[in-house]
Design a protein around this motif. Structure first.
Motif, short mmCIF file in Angstrom:
data_model
loop_
_atom_site.label_atom_id
_atom_site.label_comp_id
_atom_site.label_asym_id
_atom_site.label_seq_id
_atom_site.Cartn_x
_atom_site.Cartn_y
_atom_site.Cartn_z
N PRO A 1 0.58 -1.10 0.47
CA PRO A 1 -0.39 0.07 -0.35
C PRO A 1 0.75 1.42 0.29
N ARG A 2 0.31 2.63 -0.59
CA ARG A 2 0.93 3.83 -0.35
C ARG A 2 0.38 4.26 0.97
N GLY A 3 0.64 3.91 2.04
CA GLY A 3 0.76 5.00 3.26
C GLY A 3 0.32 3.39 4.02
N GLU A 4 -1.02 4.20 4.28
CA GLU A 4 -2.03 2.58 4.94
C GLU A 4 -3.03 1.69 3.89
N PHE B 1 -13.04 -3.27 -21.13
CA PHE B 1 -12.64 -3.42 -20.02
C PHE B 1 -11.72 -3.52 -19.09
N VAL B 2 -11.38 -4.97 -19.46
CA VAL B 2 -9.92 -5.38 -18.96
C VAL B 2 -9.17 -5.37 -19.32
N ARG B 3 -9.26 -4.50 -20.43
CA ARG B 3 -7.90 -4.41 -20.94
C ARG B 3 -6.81 -2.50 -19.61
N VAL B 4 -8.71 -2.33 -19.51
CA VAL B 4 -8.55 -0.99 -19.02
C VAL B 4 -7.47 -1.03 -16.86
N VAL B 5 -8.26 -3.08 -16.73
CA VAL B 5 -7.58 -3.45 -15.83
C VAL B 5 -6.41 -3.51 -15.52
N GLN B 6 -6.09 -4.84 -16.71
CA GLN B 6 -5.23 -5.26 -16.92
C GLN B 6 -3.68 -4.08 -16.94
N GLY B 7 -2.56 -4.14 -16.11
CA GLY B 7 -2.08 -3.57 -16.03
C GLY B 7 -2.38 -2.58 -15.03
N SER B 8 -3.02 -2.16 -14.35
CA SER B 8 -3.25 -1.34 -13.48
C SER B 8 -3.35 -1.58 -12.44
N GLN B 9 -2.64 -2.17 -11.96
CA GLN B 9 -2.02 -2.46 -10.42
C GLN B 9 -3.06 -2.47 -9.46
N GLY B 10 -4.18 -3.13 -9.87
CA GLY B 10 -5.90 -3.29 -8.42
C GLY B 10 -6.11 -2.06 -8.70
N THR B 11 -5.58 -0.71 -8.99
CA THR B 11 -6.75 0.58 -8.93
C THR B 11 -7.96 0.80 -9.67
N LYS C 1 -1.56 4.30 -6.58
CA LYS C 1 -0.61 3.66 -6.74
C LYS C 1 -0.90 4.66 -8.84
N LEU C 2 0.59 4.08 -9.33
CA LEU C 2 0.35 4.27 -10.59
C LEU C 2 0.23 6.33 -10.93
N CYS C 3 -0.78 6.94 -11.60
CA CYS C 3 -0.86 8.36 -12.10
C CYS C 3 -2.30 9.23 -10.96
N PHE C 4 -2.35 7.61 -10.13
CA PHE C 4 -3.66 8.44 -9.44
C PHE C 4 -3.39 9.17 -7.82
N THR C 5 -2.35 10.04 -7.41
CA THR C 5 -2.32 10.34 -6.02
C THR C 5 -3.87 11.28 -6.13
N SER D 1 4.39 -0.67 -28.83
CA SER D 1 3.44 -0.88 -27.95
C SER D 1 2.47 -0.68 -27.53
N PRO D 2 1.18 -0.94 -27.92
CA PRO D 2 -0.27 -0.74 -27.47
C PRO D 2 -0.73 0.16 -26.11
N ASP D 3 0.41 -1.02 -25.27
CA ASP D 3 -0.63 -0.55 -23.84
C ASP D 3 -0.24 0.55 -22.72
N GLY D 4 -0.21 0.75 -22.38
CA GLY D 4 0.71 1.04 -20.35
C GLY D 4 0.95 2.74 -21.04
N PRO D 5 1.89 3.60 -20.24
CA PRO D 5 1.97 2.76 -18.92
C PRO D 5 1.25 2.25 -18.55
N GLY D 6 0.81 1.10 -17.69
CA GLY D 6 0.23 1.07 -16.66
C GLY D 6 -1.59 0.29 -17.09
#
Lengths: 492, 557, 426
Positions: free
Chosen positions: A83-86, A210-220, A483-487, B204-209
């Motif tokens: 976690p970023r923080g708590e 949406f699966v592509r948006v969720v993939q790589g999103s580190q659970g965000t 996480k990511l760019c979602f501070t 590459s088409p995906d990311g970052p993230g």
């Protein structure tokens, strides 16, 4: 009631008391992962169903919790579940059903907690195989590996970045349930199976993926409770070849020539140190074993399937040998310390415990990103220069080159190994190298830790849109906050 | 679909027109009604009997991404909508609102790069499939050409449409072939999807993230409902044959020199099960460059429609053709070496033998092979689907396993047979599926094609009822009707599929505050007019929607 | 016929856009994949074959009105037939060129005329040629040649020079050469001299139907009177109209109609004409539209539903003249032939036709330059063709572009190869 016990109580109301813990021994593994440090896990809960996951997310929205989903056993290699923080760790390992295996359609439907170790033997019984990354950690969740876009080692089966994951069930940060691909319906999974479907189409539903948006999103963006997974036929005949050479450029040439017509099954390139690290479990032997290897080695597999397996192997070997000749390299069936049989076993299973990269020194850090094969030598020079600046021997850098997307690009991975007490120095090298590689054009498509700063600084337009999506799917920032760019401050 | 009417059409305001002129120049913008009608006549796969769609208020021809952005901004400023148009093939290209500026991307027509080693091309919207293939072949490569044929823009199908094609067994599907895209968002801002947005190239088409490719499109594209794609990187695939296929003639008279590393098999199986099983084995053996199940009648009605008319009227011949050759399968093998092509050929023959299949190895019959080679390789025969009656339409289901797609072919055939008997569509012997395999049969596709003559009122009257009947059949089979780009169908099926359109609407809202994109094909919802639908069909639909409608807990079991 | 007679054709347009491309089997590159000069130059769909049909439908159904802008679109088209050929690869029930011609006639009927076209028609009415040159000088090109005057005597071969050959001073040598070649082969050749008239095809294409019919009538009577067994012309326009338009109007000429290249090819193959002079040049050949796809003879009409029309009546350009000119080039001693990408039925137009050269010279020149680019891309050292209009605009384009690409009329090449040019000069 303390704040902590109130928290535990609320969580227990969703999953039952027995599935909530604040045991420090368990939580401690979430304080640090890869190069990411400073996590403050408050509790860990283990939901047993999608329903519980949804309730948990709804609770988190009401209570402003930060939920960090995690499906794999430690060690934490990337830091996405730190976690970023708590944060409250949501351990998905209880959801470990292999829901369905379908031989005819070569597909599995598995819950998030299913590991490679569990899945492989079940799939093997059907004469199929699981498409795996290189030596995943033993307790690695298959679904998590796919979600993190870990590269599989058979490039010809890597058609697109979602592979081998197909359809998924998602719970968005809003608490809404969603299913992707042909699993979306109409109908339940059972109704779809009865109609002959097997959740094999990975796209959609309709006009969004949406699966592509969720993939790589580190659970965000969403929790993923299950997925369907494409499987492939287990070869009747399988053989591994090594192509050692002192010139990487020749192996790159050989790789381009061979992957274009989809020759070979497994295909990866390792430097001597990475190869040695893989083939011996005795860390002491690694330096010597590495010296015995050629600086670079292509490892490839050749398979024969149900029909005319010998003939398939024969034509592939003939064609590969022709390409090898043209590239000026020679395939051999063993390298020092490793026969092709041994390598076959290594590639077919998760890493033994302890995780293989800890063999040289006890600790390590990976730097990986995507690029094209022709640009690999340039990045290697950058990495070596930075290592030299830090007094880290060039020949102790592990280099792993994994062609993906059928050879159109590669996952390039550098590993620096150090003893746990040298972690500080290791981190400095890691950070400096990450920055230098980023400047040289590394595309950190999976931006863990500081890579997210480096990666997102390059693409403000992407960031702008990602934040809109985050706002839509997780408006209260309950999923892996920060996480990511979602501070939180930036998103709000 | 939008019914053709000019009642609500209004001319564009002078101020807006002036702004458009300032961006693209006087020569590249028009508000001339007869010119605008060139974009409003959209008869193909248009189930609206009127065939005319909404007339745009203006059409512009931008020459660059910057100009596209400016035009989109003008639409935002003036309360207009925009709809992109590239090569245009079907009703999806036309406007669905009254105040639409049609952005014809014809002037953006370059192949910007072909990366031979890393096997991809960077293209603009108005490059057609045949052009890209011709250039790729010079480099030992090939590109996925969609089922609608080589006139179509690979960019449009990969970013905004579907991406179905016979070569899917080897060259996948439009969406999955994307390696990056340049995207003018509905507010005029620019986004590049994947590594290109970081200035690192188009590999590459995906990311970052998270991958923003997931927003662009799903199994279907947003059809300009969420912006405009001005460039994209597309995967190319190996082509180990000659840089140019030598060919004389145009199509029916064509004679091609068949490359030596190509074998073409027209196979027949005794029944469905053996065909189905054989195709699963073909997929597992990872052979084939192009594959489809297509009815023999389809060859005849395209190549010799007069002959088919005669056959259709002769019951014995009809039986021979529709029963005797029903379970046919076409597969083209391509080997990168002599050994490989021999291996693939031997495997195919073994599979045929195991499943009691026969093959006319058409390449062994020069007249046939040389005639049909390009038809498959470049999909050049496809527009012949118009030949029998002038127009066709198609019924798409959700793609999944090969078994489900064979089911869909049979369902489609039974529905068609009824309408043929009623004289509602042309008689193509009913069994006329367009089927494809993807990624060595990872999943498969089927759509049921039917022909009609738009000049025949009886045919026109059949279109909507057939559309509904096909949709009901798909839902009953737990399949999304892929023609859910229709706003009426969307409203019906979205609640059966996780309310997906609620998310599409939210996404549209997030990216398109001024509602400048024409969302008729993307997230709009319209009520069906069931007045022309048979009551029992309507009742069936009601039962199905009740059965499948998602509850708070998900799909009802 | 009227525009409304073609409503079914127009309604049949599926808008597949095949009409904009070289037939897909024959696309060989990105660069030379398109077939229609008009849509390539002006880009709006309305400028394509399909777009023009939609205009027609829009006008007929009252969705839009004819005005100067729309008429200009109708006229900005060479009527080269490339769209029709491409469409007919797939369709049996659409006669695209006929729709384009009807649209023009419709414009003329409605009074939407091009000034430049009116000048041509005035000239035609006044002087019997579209160039506005004096009728009395039409036969001057033949001065001194031992040709029969068909107004007075009968002949075996009637040579029809055509308007441009009769008057263009640059082409004077060519037309004289054509006659010389026939004489050299020992043929009994006659001409109408000052009495020769325009074939009327241009007028027909510009939308002025009545004139064309009169000229057809005129020529028919001359041919009958001359007793000619063969009518030969070096003018590709004239050839196309004699082969298609005349019989369609019910004015079939009672003789064999040959283009000059066909007759020369025949004479060479029969050994009656010998090519002796060396031509160590690599040629590329431009198929004139009116000799190629538009030169396909009249195949007969079909009255009913065109979906049922026999294939033998479907006019798709396949029976145009493609081999004879190529045979001639290949018969030139030492010469080579390299093909452009767009050839035969799917050849790119030179830009001159349909009244475009007169009304929209910039567009005509743009089209010709595109063709010269294509020729240059082959690596050829010279461009050969077989139509005076093509020669004119391609030569001008090559000159404007400063391209080192001489443009030859095949007659000139034959003349030189046969050694007759020299004799003529002497």
């Amino acid at each position: 009631m303390t704040e902590k016990s109130a928290l535990l109580e609320k969580l227990a109301s969703v999953v039952g008391r027995e599935n909530v813990t604040d045991d420090e021994g368990l939580l401690s593994t979430y304080r640090r992962g890869g190069a990411v440090e400073g996590g403050e896990p408050l509790a860990m809960i283990r939901p047993g169903s999608t329903k519980e996951v949804r309730e948990l997310i709804k609770l988190a929205r009401a209570e402003k919790y930060n939920l960090v989903f995690s499906s794999s056993a430690p060690p934490r290699l990337r830091g996405d579940s730190v976690p970023r923080g708590e944060g409250i760790i949501v351990d998905m390992s209880r959801m470990d059903k292999i829901v369905r295996l379908d031989r005819r359609n070569k597909v599995a439907l598995i819950e998030a907690g299913v590991t490679y170790e569990r899945l492989i033997p079940e799939v093997d019984k059907l004469g199929l195989k699981v498409l795996m990354p290189l030596l995943p950690k033993r307790g690695k969740s298959v679904l998590a590996s796919c979600l993190e876009r870990e590269p599989i080692i058979i490039p010809k089966y890597h058609w697109d970045m979602t592979d081998p994951m197909l359809c998924t069930e998602l719970v968005f940060g809003t608490g809404d349930l969603f299913r992707t691909g042909s699993a979306a319906g109409p109908g339940t999974l059972e109704q779809q199976w009865a109609a002959g479907a097997a959740q094999k189409n990975p796209m959609g539903p309709a006009q969004t993926d949406f699966v592509r948006v969720v993939q790589g999103s580190q659970g965000t963006m969403a929790a993923v409770t299950w997925c369907s997974l494409k499987l492939e036929v287990k070869p009747r005949i399988h053989k591994i070849w090594f192509v050692p050479d002192h010139k990487l450029e020749r192996l790159i040439d050989f790789t381009y020539r061979s992957l274009r017509p989809r020759l070979g099954d497994e295909w990866l390139i390792l430097n001597a140190y990475a190869l040695a690290t893989m083939i011996t479990e005795n860390g002491q032997e690694i330096p010597e074993l590495a010296k015995e290897q050629a600086p670079w080695t292509v490892i490839y597999g050749v398979s024969g399937y149900e029909y005319l397996p010998e003939e398939r192997v024969a034509y592939q070997e003939r064609d590969l040998s022709r390409h090898a000749q043209q590239a000026g390299v020679i395939p051999v069936s063993e390298v020092p310390g490793c026969s092709w049989k041994k390598m076959e076993r290594i590639l077919a299973a998760p890493s033994p415990e302890p995780y293989y990269k800890t063999r040289p020194k006890g600790d390590f850090l990976d730097i990986f990103f995507l690029t094209t094969l022709d640009r690999v030598p340039g990045f290697i020079s950058v990495m070596e220069d930075v290592a030299s600046e830090f007094g880290y021997p060039r020949d102790r850098i592990g280099v792993y080159i994994q062609p993906i997307q059928q050879g159109r690009n590669v996952h390039l991975e550098f590993t620096v190994y150090f003893s746990p007490e040298d972690r500080g120095k290791g981190r400095e090298l890691y950070e400096a190298a990450s920055r230098a590689l980023s400047e040289a054009g590394a595309f950190f498509s999976r931006p863990y830790g500081i890579w997210s700063e480096l990666a997102y600084a390059r693409c403000p337009d992407t960031v702008r849109v990602l934040r809109k999506v985050k706002e839509m799917l997780d408006p209260d920032q309950v999923l892996n906050r920060g996480k990511l760019c979602f501070t939180p401050e930036e998103v709000s | 679909m939008t019914t053709a009417t000019l009642d609500t059409w209004k001319e564009i305001s002078e101020a807006a027109y002036q702004d458009l002129e300032n961006v693209v120049g006087t020569e590249n913008v028009s508000r001339e009604p007869a010119v605008l009608d060139g974009y409003a006549w959209q008869p193909t796969i248009n189930d609206d009997p009127a065939k005319w769609v909404k007339r745009p208020v203006a059409v512009v021809l931008p020459s660059s991404t910057e100009e596209v952005q400016e035009v989109v901004r003008i639409c935002n400023r003036h309360g207009l909508k925009f709809k992109a148009f590239s090569t245009g093939w079907g009703v999806y290209s036309g406007p669905t609102y009254d105040n639409v500026v049609q952005i014809d991307l014809r002037r953006m027509n370059r192949i910007l790069d072909i990366d031979e080693r890393n096997m991809y091309a960077l293209v603009e919207p108005y490059v057609c499939g045949a052009q890209l293939q011709a250039e790729a072949m010079k480099r030992g490569l090939n590109c996925h050409i969609i089922g609608a044929g080589p006139a179509c823009s690979p960019l449009a199908s990969a970013t905004s449409g579907w991406g179905v094609g016979w070569d899917g067994i080897y060259m996948s599907y439009g969406h999955r072939n994307l390696l990056g895209a340049e995207w003018v968002l509905p507010d005029g801002e620019l986004l590049r999807v994947g590594s290109s947005d970081s200035g690192l190239g188009w590999f590459s088409p995906d990311g970052p993230g998270p991958s923003l490719r997931g927003l662009m499109r799903g199994s279907t594209g947003a059809l300009s409902g969420l912006g405009i794609f001005t460039k994209c990187a597309l995967k190319l695939y190996p082509w180990p044959g000659p840089s140019r296929v030598r060919i004389r003639g145009l199509l029916l008279d064509a004679k091609a020199e068949i490359p030596e590393n190509v074998r073409f098999h027209l196979c027949f199986f005794p029944d469905r099960n053996r065909l189905a099983d054989a195709v699963y084995r073909i997929g597992e053996a990872e052979i084939g460059y192009l594959a489809t199940r297509t009815a023999v009648a389809a060859f005849i009605y395209t190549f010799a429609p007069h002959l088919l008319r005669r056959i259709a009227g002769t019951s014995n011949l009809r039986d021979v053709l529709s029963k005797g050759t029903k379970w046919g399968f076409v597969i083209m093998l391509v080997g990168a070496s002599e050994e490989e092509i021999d291996y693939q050929d031997a495997v195919l023959r073994r599979i045929l033998a195991d499943h009691e299949g026969l093959s006319i190895e058409a390449m062994g019959v020069p007249a046939i092979g040389s005639m049909v080679f390009m038809n498959f390789f470049r999909v050049t025969a496809i527009p012949m689907v118009f030949r029998m009656g002038g127009l066709f339409s198609t019924a798409l289901d959700r793609n999944d396993t090969w078994d489900t797609q064979l089911d869909w072919a049979e369902i489609g055939e039974s529905i068609k047979r009824k309408w043929i008997e009623r004289g509602g569509i042309l008689d193509d012997l009913a069994d006329n599926p367009f089927m494809a395999l993807y990624e060595s049969n990872m999943w498969a596709h089927c759509e049921e094609i039917f022909q009609y003559d738009a000049r025949d009122p009886k045919h026109l009257a059949s279109l909507e009822p057939m559309f509904i009947e096909f949709s009901i059949a798909a839902i009953e089979k737990c399949m999304e009707p892929l023609s859910a780009t229709d706003a009426r169908l969307r409203k019906l099926v979205s609640p059966l599929m996780g309310h997906y359109n609620e998310w599409q609407k939210k996404l549209s809202g997030a990216l398109d505050a001024n509602r400048a994109a024409d969302t008729g094909m993307y997230c709009d919802e319209i009520d069906f007019d069931f007045s022309k639908v048979e009551p029992e069909l309507k009742a069936k639909l009601d039962r199905l929607t009740e059965k499948f409608r998602w509850t708070e807990e998900g799909p009802p079991s | 016929m009227a525009l409304s007679d073609y409503q079914r054709d127009m309604e049949g347009c599926s808008r597949c856009s095949s009409c904009k491309w070289v037939p897909f089997n024959q696309i060989k590159s990105w660069r030379f994949a398109k077939n229609c000069p008009s849509i390539c130059r002006y880009n709006f769909h309305a400028y394509s074959g399909s777009g023009r049909m939609i205009i027609g439908l829009s006008l007929l159904t009252g969705r839009s009105e004819l005005n100067d802008n729309v008429a200009e679109i109708v006229y900005k088209c060479q009527l080269c037939g490339a769209c029709d050929t491409a469409c007919k690869v797939y369709r049996d029930d659409i006669d695209l060129t006929e729709v384009l011609l009807e649209l023009r006639a419709h414009c003329v009927e409605q009074g939407f005329l091009m000034v430049e076209h009116m000048a041509m028609i005035d000239a035609l009415k006044r002087e019997d040629n579209v160039l506005g040159e004096p009728k009395a000088k039409r036969g001057e090109w033949a001065e001194g040649l031992p040709l029969k005057d068909i107004n007075r005597e009968r002949c075996e071969v009637l040579f029809h020079a055509g308007c441009r050959y009769s008057y263009d001073p640059d082409l004077r040598g060519t037309v004289r050469g054509a006659a010389l070649l026939l004489l050299e082969a020992g043929l009994d050749v006659g001409i109408a001299g000052a009495e020769e008239s325009c074939c009327g095809g241009r007028a027909y294409e510009l939308g002025y139907r009545g004139e064309a019919e009169n000229y057809a009538e005129d020529l028919l009577s001359r041919v009958k009177a001359s007793g000619a067994r063969i009518l030969v012309t070096p003018c590709a326009d004239g050839y196309a109209h004699f082969r298609y338009l005349y019989p369609r109007m019910g004015k079939e000429l009672p003789c064999e109609i040959l283009h000059m290249t066909q007759l020369l090819d025949r004479l060479v193959r029969e050994g009656r004409l010998r090519f002796r002079e060396q031509f160590p040049l690599l040629f590329t050949y431009h198929d004139p539209c009116h000799l190629g796809r538009m030169g396909e003879p009249y195949l007969g009409d079909w009255k009913g539903d065109k979906l049922q029309r026999p294939m033998s009546l479907k006019r798709a350009g396949r029976k145009g003249v493609y081999e004879a000119p190529r045979n001639l080039i290949q018969a030139l001693p030492g010469a080579g032939l390299v093909e452009m990408e767009r050839i035969r039925e799917y050849s790119w137009c030179c830009g001159a036709g349909g009244g475009v050269h007169e009304a929209f010279p910039e567009f005509s020149s743009w089209t010709a330059r595109e063709r010269v680019e294509e020729a240059l891309a082959t690596g050829a050292e010279a461009l050969a063709t077989a139509c005076p209009w093509c020669v004119r605009v391609l030569r001008d384009a090559s000159r404007e572009m400063r391209a080192e690409l001489p443009v030859y009329d095949l007659v000139d090449l034959a003349l030189q190869a046969a050694g007759i040019a020299e004799k003529e000069r002497v």
